[in-house]
Design a protein around this motif. Structure first.
Motif, PDB file in Angstrom:
ATOM      1  N   TYR A  74      45.773  45.748  25.683  1.00  0.00           N
ATOM      2  CA  TYR A  74      44.952  44.557  25.398  1.00  0.00           C
ATOM      3  C   TYR A  74      45.107  43.613  26.648  1.00  0.00           C
ATOM      4  CZ  TYR A  74      43.044  40.986  22.139  1.00  0.00           C
ATOM      5  OH  TYR A  74      42.221  40.098  21.616  1.00  0.00           O
ATOM      6  N   ASN A  75      44.205  43.954  27.406  1.00  0.00           N
ATOM      7  CA  ASN A  75      44.094  43.292  28.685  1.00  0.00           C
ATOM      8  C   ASN A  75      42.683  42.651  29.423  1.00  0.00           C
ATOM      9  OD1 ASN A  75      45.832  46.062  29.255  1.00  0.00           O
ATOM     10  ND2 ASN A  75      46.825  44.383  29.958  1.00  0.00           N
ATOM     11  N   ASN A  76      43.058  41.698  29.959  1.00  0.00           N
ATOM     12  CA  ASN A  76      41.763  41.071  30.814  1.00  0.00           C
ATOM     13  C   ASN A  76      41.975  41.519  32.325  1.00  0.00           C
ATOM     14  OD1 ASN A  76      40.428  39.896  28.694  1.00  0.00           O
ATOM     15  ND2 ASN A  76      41.272  37.870  28.987  1.00  0.00           N
ATOM     16  N   PHE A  77      40.985  42.111  32.759  1.00  0.00           N
ATOM     17  CA  PHE A  77      41.118  42.584  34.132  1.00  0.00           C
ATOM     18  C   PHE A  77      39.457  43.320  34.489  1.00  0.00           C
ATOM     19  CE2 PHE A  77      44.228  44.947  37.508  1.00  0.00           C
ATOM     20  CZ  PHE A  77      43.577  44.060  38.368  1.00  0.00           C
ATOM     21  N   TYR A  78      38.798  42.290  34.572  1.00  0.00           N
ATOM     22  CA  TYR A  78      37.102  42.420  34.665  1.00  0.00           C
ATOM     23  C   TYR A  78      36.845  43.290  35.882  1.00  0.00           C
ATOM     24  CZ  TYR A  78      36.148  38.913  31.293  1.00  0.00           C
ATOM     25  OH  TYR A  78      36.007  38.414  29.893  1.00  0.00           O
ATOM     26  N   GLU A  79      37.788  43.427  36.735  1.00  0.00           N
ATOM     27  CA  GLU A  79      37.409  44.481  37.881  1.00  0.00           C
ATOM     28  C   GLU A  79      37.289  45.814  37.232  1.00  0.00           C
ATOM     29  OE1 GLU A  79      39.388  41.819  38.094  1.00  0.00           O
ATOM     30  OE2 GLU A  79      39.734  41.357  40.186  1.00  0.00           O
ATOM     31  N   PHE A  80      37.964  46.105  36.194  1.00  0.00           N
ATOM     32  CA  PHE A  80      37.924  47.312  35.305  1.00  0.00           C
ATOM     33  C   PHE A  80      37.196  47.268  34.059  1.00  0.00           C
ATOM     34  CE2 PHE A  80      41.756  47.561  37.939  1.00  0.00           C
ATOM     35  CZ  PHE A  80      41.394  48.630  38.594  1.00  0.00           C
ATOM     36  N   ILE A 167      44.118  35.597  46.060  1.00  0.00           N
ATOM     37  CA  ILE A 167      42.816  36.789  46.046  1.00  0.00           C
ATOM     38  C   ILE A 167      43.249  38.011  45.915  1.00  0.00           C
ATOM     39  CG2 ILE A 167      40.928  37.444  47.629  1.00  0.00           C
ATOM     40  CD1 ILE A 167      41.329  34.602  49.013  1.00  0.00           C
ATOM     41  N   SER A 168      42.482  38.562  44.911  1.00  0.00           N
ATOM     42  CA  SER A 168      42.819  40.045  44.470  1.00  0.00           C
ATOM     43  C   SER A 168      41.955  40.843  45.213  1.00  0.00           C
ATOM     44  CB  SER A 168      42.273  40.040  42.733  1.00  0.00           C
ATOM     45  OG  SER A 168      42.921  39.207  42.041  1.00  0.00           O
ATOM     46  N   LEU A 169      42.459  42.131  45.106  1.00  0.00           N
ATOM     47  CA  LEU A 169      41.647  43.335  45.594  1.00  0.00           C
ATOM     48  C   LEU A 169      40.098  43.226  45.224  1.00  0.00           C
ATOM     49  CD1 LEU A 169      41.941  45.832  47.413  1.00  0.00           C
ATOM     50  CD2 LEU A 169      42.267  46.915  45.340  1.00  0.00           C
ATOM     51  N   GLN A 215      47.149  48.166  34.899  1.00  0.00           N
ATOM     52  CA  GLN A 215      46.008  47.269  33.883  1.00  0.00           C
ATOM     53  C   GLN A 215      46.806  45.839  34.017  1.00  0.00           C
ATOM     54  OE1 GLN A 215      47.585  50.209  32.920  1.00  0.00           O
ATOM     55  NE2 GLN A 215      47.989  50.265  30.609  1.00  0.00           N
ATOM     56  N   ASP A 216      47.995  45.812  34.096  1.00  0.00           N
ATOM     57  CA  ASP A 216      48.782  44.359  34.350  1.00  0.00           C
ATOM     58  C   ASP A 216      48.847  43.658  35.765  1.00  0.00           C
ATOM     59  OD1 ASP A 216      49.628  43.917  31.393  1.00  0.00           O
ATOM     60  OD2 ASP A 216      49.948  45.919  31.797  1.00  0.00           O
ATOM     61  N   GLY A 217      48.114  44.253  36.623  1.00  0.00           N
ATOM     62  CA  GLY A 217      48.048  43.756  38.021  1.00  0.00           C
ATOM     63  C   GLY A 217      48.964  44.278  39.119  1.00  0.00           C
ATOM     64  N   VAL A 220      51.416  43.818  42.605  1.00  0.00           N
ATOM     65  CA  VAL A 220      51.793  42.318  42.754  1.00  0.00           C
ATOM     66  C   VAL A 220      50.770  41.427  42.139  1.00  0.00           C
ATOM     67  CG1 VAL A 220      51.285  41.886  45.023  1.00  0.00           C
ATOM     68  CG2 VAL A 220      53.041  40.776  43.856  1.00  0.00           C
ATOM     69  N   ARG A 221      51.173  40.375  41.095  1.00  0.00           N
ATOM     70  CA  ARG A 221      50.261  39.425  40.673  1.00  0.00           C
ATOM     71  C   ARG A 221      51.363  38.042  40.661  1.00  0.00           C
ATOM     72  NH1 ARG A 221      49.336  40.246  34.309  1.00  0.00           N
ATOM     73  NH2 ARG A 221      48.519  38.477  34.495  1.00  0.00           N
ATOM     74  N   ILE A 222      50.763  37.079  40.290  1.00  0.00           N
ATOM     75  CA  ILE A 222      51.335  35.950  40.074  1.00  0.00           C
ATOM     76  C   ILE A 222      51.299  35.513  38.684  1.00  0.00           C
ATOM     77  CG2 ILE A 222      49.504  34.281  40.122  1.00  0.00           C
ATOM     78  CD1 ILE A 222      52.630  33.745  42.261  1.00  0.00           C
ATOM     79  N   LYS A 231      45.081  31.783  35.352  1.00  0.00           N
ATOM     80  CA  LYS A 231      45.535  31.307  36.392  1.00  0.00           C
ATOM     81  C   LYS A 231      46.518  32.336  36.996  1.00  0.00           C
ATOM     82  CE  LYS A 231      45.038  27.703  37.905  1.00  0.00           C
ATOM     83  NZ  LYS A 231      43.979  27.109  38.895  1.00  0.00           N
ATOM     84  N   SER A 232      46.686  33.362  36.543  1.00  0.00           N
ATOM     85  CA  SER A 232      47.618  34.550  36.768  1.00  0.00           C
ATOM     86  C   SER A 232      46.827  35.515  37.435  1.00  0.00           C
ATOM     87  CB  SER A 232      48.646  35.072  35.727  1.00  0.00           C
ATOM     88  OG  SER A 232      49.299  33.760  35.397  1.00  0.00           O
ATOM     89  N   ALA A 233      46.506  35.492  38.931  1.00  0.00           N
ATOM     90  CA  ALA A 233      45.711  36.591  39.435  1.00  0.00           C
ATOM     91  C   ALA A 233      46.359  37.833  39.635  1.00  0.00           C
ATOM     92  CB  ALA A 233      45.283  36.169  40.785  1.00  0.00           C
ATOM     93  N   LYS A 234      45.885  38.932  39.458  1.00  0.00           N
ATOM     94  CA  LYS A 234      46.324  40.409  39.480  1.00  0.00           C
ATOM     95  C   LYS A 234      46.015  40.935  40.847  1.00  0.00           C
ATOM     96  CE  LYS A 234      45.981  41.057  34.495  1.00  0.00           C
ATOM     97  NZ  LYS A 234      45.328  42.085  33.619  1.00  0.00           N
ATOM     98  N   SER A 235      46.757  41.980  41.185  1.00  0.00           N
ATOM     99  CA  SER A 235      46.435  42.920  42.200  1.00  0.00           C
ATOM    100  C   SER A 235      46.352  41.858  43.407  1.00  0.00           C
ATOM    101  CB  SER A 235      45.488  43.813  41.969  1.00  0.00           C
ATOM    102  OG  SER A 235      45.907  44.436  40.568  1.00  0.00           O
TER     103      SER A 235
HETATM  104  N1  MTE Z   1      43.347  38.740  37.734  1.00  0.00           N
HETATM  105  C1  MTE Z   1      42.022  39.477  38.186  1.00  0.00           C
HETATM  106  N2  MTE Z   1      42.135  39.917  39.420  1.00  0.00           N
HETATM  107  N3  MTE Z   1      41.171  39.787  37.175  1.00  0.00           N
HETATM  108  C2  MTE Z   1      41.007  39.273  35.902  1.00  0.00           C
HETATM  109  O1  MTE Z   1      39.863  39.761  35.347  1.00  0.00           O
HETATM  110  N4  MTE Z   1      42.105  38.239  34.206  1.00  0.00           N
HETATM  111  C3  MTE Z   1      43.070  36.887  33.993  1.00  0.00           C
HETATM  112  C4  MTE Z   1      44.336  37.096  34.515  1.00  0.00           C
HETATM  113  N5  MTE Z   1      44.265  37.695  35.996  1.00  0.00           N
HETATM  114  C5  MTE Z   1      41.972  38.562  35.387  1.00  0.00           C
HETATM  115  C6  MTE Z   1      43.152  38.271  36.458  1.00  0.00           C
HETATM  116  C7  MTE Z   1      43.118  36.504  32.293  1.00  0.00           C
HETATM  117  S1  MTE Z   1      41.762  35.887  31.901  1.00  0.00           S
HETATM  118  C8  MTE Z   1      44.187  37.067  31.949  1.00  0.00           C
HETATM  119  S2  MTE Z   1      44.239  36.294  30.389  1.00  0.00           S
HETATM  120  C9  MTE Z   1      45.350  37.496  32.412  1.00  0.00           C
HETATM  121  O2  MTE Z   1      45.115  37.933  33.830  1.00  0.00           O
HETATM  122  C10 MTE Z   1      45.539  38.812  31.499  1.00  0.00           C
HETATM  123  O3  MTE Z   1      46.817  39.430  31.855  1.00  0.00           O
HETATM  124  P1  MTE Z   1      47.516  40.767  31.062  1.00  0.00           P
HETATM  125  O4  MTE Z   1      46.286  41.615  31.125  1.00  0.00           O
HETATM  126  O5  MTE Z   1      48.617  41.224  31.859  1.00  0.00           O
HETATM  127  O6  MTE Z   1      47.617  40.339  29.907  1.00  0.00           O
END
Ligand code: MTE
Length: 315
Positions: A74-80, A167-169, A215-217, A220-222, A231-235
């Protein structure tokens, strides 16, 4: 956030590792990969790979973490993709080694750090944090990492560095969502320097004691637990120390819906929905909603960062 179909995720309890390795998602990924002619994930990719962690006084105690099944499906990671179940299906395409994080901008020691060296910079801690998404749902996640302030001390920002940008990949060859979305990539987020220096701000490499699932970033993520999840940017591939407040992805998308600060605040509704309560992912139907806490429950630790600021104006 954009409107999406529901993922149909079922509530689950804490799940043993052998069960959470969702075979169905794995098979779907394998089939898609076969059609696309790329390498499918092998079960060995899920081989036991536990990280060595130390206990942290900053971890929540006496709380029930969300199941790994829910945290990874159940993730938000719009790059996917924009659906909640897209990242679990598509993120196997992400290659997380080799991976370099570039530290740039107003620092005495700009550098490119290999991910494995970055991971070894400080002992990894397990930190169970509440996680609150701006879409009014929440989880409790056992992250693994160390305080981002440790990296800041290492690279020594110059006095003019007032903000940090993450900044994410953005590689369309690995991230199919980049082609089908109106967002201007790469994903960018930022913190004020004192927020970045706060010990709760976690440079995160894992969860549930293992490296981050893609899928959780990964790798490395913040994680900033008192702010909405976006606010918690992934990858992350670039960390930039800058003088001025950096542009951020969701603020660019909808400035009156997603502010730069985005502290969890039940008293400031999103223009399209209330933030007073949250849906607890994976909870039984009797406990599905709970009141949202100011600063996501971290008020004692972080409220002093915002003394004198109108948090309805600076949302
Ligand atoms: N980071 C990137 N690069 N791309 C994204 O789409 N979505 C954000 C955040 N970081 C996002 C991102 C949003 S909206 C949320 S709620 C969380 O990642 C989701 O983290 P989770 O999937 O590990 O719960």
């Amino acid at each position: 956030m954009l409107k999406r179909k529901s993922s149909g995720v079922q509530p689950t309890e804490i799940t043993p590792r052998s069960v959470y390795l969702n075979r169905r998602a794995f098979m779907t990924g394998a089939a898609a990969a076969a059609i696309a002619g790329v390498l499918a994930p092998s079960e060995e990719a899920y081989a036991d790979n536990r990280l060595t962690t130390v206990k942290s006084p900053l971890s929540l105690t006496g709380v029930q973490p969300t199941s790994l099944q829910d945290i990874t499906h159940y993730n938000n990671f719009y790059e996917f993709g924009t659906n909640k179940d897209d990242p679990a299906r598509e993120a196997y395409r992400l290659k997380t080694r080799p991976w370099t994080v570039s530290i740039e901008g107003k620092v005495q020691k700009p550098q490119k750090i290999d991910i494995d060296s970055l991971m070894k910079l400080r002992p990894l801690e397990e930190r169970i944090y509440r996680f609150r998404c701006v879409e009014a749902w929440s989880m409790v996640i056992p992250w693994v990492g160390y305080s981002f302030s440790e990296l800041i001390k290492e690279v020594q920002p110059l006095p003019e560095a007032k903000f940090v940008q993450f900044i994410s990949l953005d590689d369309p060859n690995q991230m199919p969502g980049l082609r089908f979305s109106p967002i201007s990539w790469p994903y960018s987020e930022g913190l004020r320097m004192d927020e970045a220096m706060h010990p709760l701000t976690l440079l995160t490499f894992g969860l549930y004691g293992e490296p981050l699932p893609n899928q959780d970033g990964a790798p490395v993520r913040i994680v900033v637990p008192w702010k909405y999840g976006f606010k918690s940017a992934k990858s992350i591939v670039k960390i930039k120390f800058v003088e001025k407040q950096p542009h951020t992805t969701w603020n660019d998308q909808g400035p009156n819906e997603y502010g730069f600060y985005s502290n969890v605040n039940p008293n400031k509704d999103h223009p399209r929905w209330s933030q007073k309560t949250e849906r607890v992912i994976g909870a039984s139907i009797f406990k599905q909603r709970q009141p949202t806490l100011m600063f996501n429950g971290y008020e004692d630790q972080v409220a002093n960062l915002y003394t004198g600021m109108d948090l309805k104006k600076y949302y």
